[in-house]
Design a protein around this motif. Structure first.
Motif, mmCIF file in Angstrom:
data_model
loop_
_atom_site.group_PDB
_atom_site.id
_atom_site.type_symbol
_atom_site.label_atom_id
_atom_site.label_comp_id
_atom_site.label_asym_id
_atom_site.label_seq_id
_atom_site.Cartn_x
_atom_site.Cartn_y
_atom_site.Cartn_z
ATOM 1 N N THR A 57 -13.521 -7.515 -1.870
ATOM 2 C CA THR A 57 -14.846 -6.902 -1.960
ATOM 3 C C THR A 57 -15.254 -6.587 -3.394
ATOM 4 O O THR A 57 -16.352 -6.082 -3.630
ATOM 5 N N ALA A 89 -16.013 -7.678 -7.511
ATOM 6 C CA ALA A 89 -16.755 -8.750 -8.168
ATOM 7 C C ALA A 89 -16.756 -8.494 -9.668
ATOM 8 O O ALA A 89 -16.162 -7.524 -10.153
ATOM 9 N N GLU A 135 -23.197 -8.112 -1.266
ATOM 10 C CA GLU A 135 -23.000 -7.071 -2.264
ATOM 11 C C GLU A 135 -21.515 -6.758 -2.426
ATOM 12 O O GLU A 135 -20.794 -6.573 -1.437
ATOM 13 N N ARG A 136 -21.086 -6.713 -3.685
ATOM 14 C CA ARG A 136 -19.691 -6.415 -3.981
ATOM 15 C C ARG A 136 -19.622 -5.463 -5.174
ATOM 16 O O ARG A 136 -20.528 -5.392 -5.985
ATOM 17 N N LYS A 137 -18.530 -4.742 -5.258
ATOM 18 C CA LYS A 137 -18.375 -3.726 -6.296
ATOM 19 C C LYS A 137 -17.900 -4.345 -7.604
ATOM 20 O O LYS A 137 -16.873 -5.021 -7.637
#
Length: 290
Positions: free
Chosen positions: A185, A187, A150-152
């Motif tokens: 982190t 995306a 999961e990435r922001k």
């Protein structure tokens, strides 16, 4: 900066050389979004600005913007996130927009649900239109999965704009490549396998979804239960069920399991001491993956 439409190859937008990132069509957006009975009353697209939130707050305080105004930028040079964090992105690589709302009739105590409402609306729109499973990290980060991690991919920021008005901003990475990401982190929708990165339908979907959820919330006088907002947010919140650390004002932190979203939109954390503590402000770190 005076709002103006993006132009063709010989106009202002033509100075950008990245042909994979075409300009937004402001005229078509207005045609699709501005209706007599609709929420949105004005849609302005500017080439470049510091922050759409700051611009729209200033315009609202000067009486130059009304309820339902939308401001979109092709590029932001001084964008701000929560806790005054700064971030930048290449021109036309994302959705950078702010909206001015005047939630008349809703108690101010319930306005804290507006950023969470916007998160639900944006996540719903992106999942449907881009085909990307989008989750919410409390309170208002947008998460996508890239390579199983999961990435922001975006965030939401609310600011007061005088008595009776708020400005809500959303920044969403659409076509950023790995070498363009501000931090590892981060995306983008493209990196998450989006079926489309055409920003015009994405903008329309986001604003229509926001209008739908906002009107449900208004009709319920801002009640998160009656409007279905609290249940929907909890269902899409990737923070719940995880071990988290909340960095709180005053250099205090707590660690525990995120167990609920309460009626005020706060994250409830169950600590090892058996205490359930609601957190209304602060920075939350996911410590354990689902």
């Amino acid at each position: 900066m005076t709002p103006r439409d993006n132009a063709g190859p010989d106009g202002p937008a033509g100075r950008w050389s990245d042909l994979d990132r075409p300009p937004l069509n402001a005229t078509a957006l207005r045609r699709a979004l501005l209706r007599e009975d609709g929420l949105w009353r004005a849609v302005d697209v500017v080439q470049r600005t510091g922050s759409t939130n700051s611009d729209l707050v200033d315009r609202a305080r000067r009486g130059e913007a009304a309820d339902g105004t939308v401001l979109i930028a092709e590029e932001q040079t001084a964008a701000r996130g929560r806790l005054d964090r700064r971030w930048t992105a290449p021109p036309r690589s994302g959705l950078f927009l702010s909206v001015l709302l005047e939630p008349a009739g809703v108690p101010v105590a319930r306005w804290g649900w507006l950023p969470l409402l916007t998160g639900v609306a944006v996540a719903t729109a992106l999942s449907r239109t881009a085909g990307v499973d989008t989750a919410l990290k409390w309170p208002n980060d947008l998460l996508v999965t890239v390579g199983g991690v999961e990435r922001k991919a975006g965030g939401i920021l609310l600011e007061r704009a005088g008595d009776g008005a708020v400005v809500i901003g959303a920044g969403i990475n659409v076509t950023l490549r790995e070498d363009e990401l501000p931090v590892p982190t981060a995306a983008s929708l493209a990196l998450a396998g989006a079926v489309t990165t055409d920003r015009d339908p994405l903008v329309r979907a986001v604003l229509r979804s926001l209008e739908d959820w906002y009107r449900r919330w208004l009709a319920a006088d801002g009640d998160p239960l009656a409007s279905g907002l609290q249940e929907t947010y909890a269902a899409g919140c990737a923070t719940l069920g995880r071990t988290v650390r909340a960095e709180l004002p005053g250099d205090r932190s707590i660690t525990g399991e995120a167990v609920a979203i309460d009626g005020d939109g706060r994250l409830v954390i169950a600590t090892g001491e058996g205490v359930q503590e609601p957190v209304g402000a602060g920075d939350v770190v996911h410590l354990r993956p689902l």
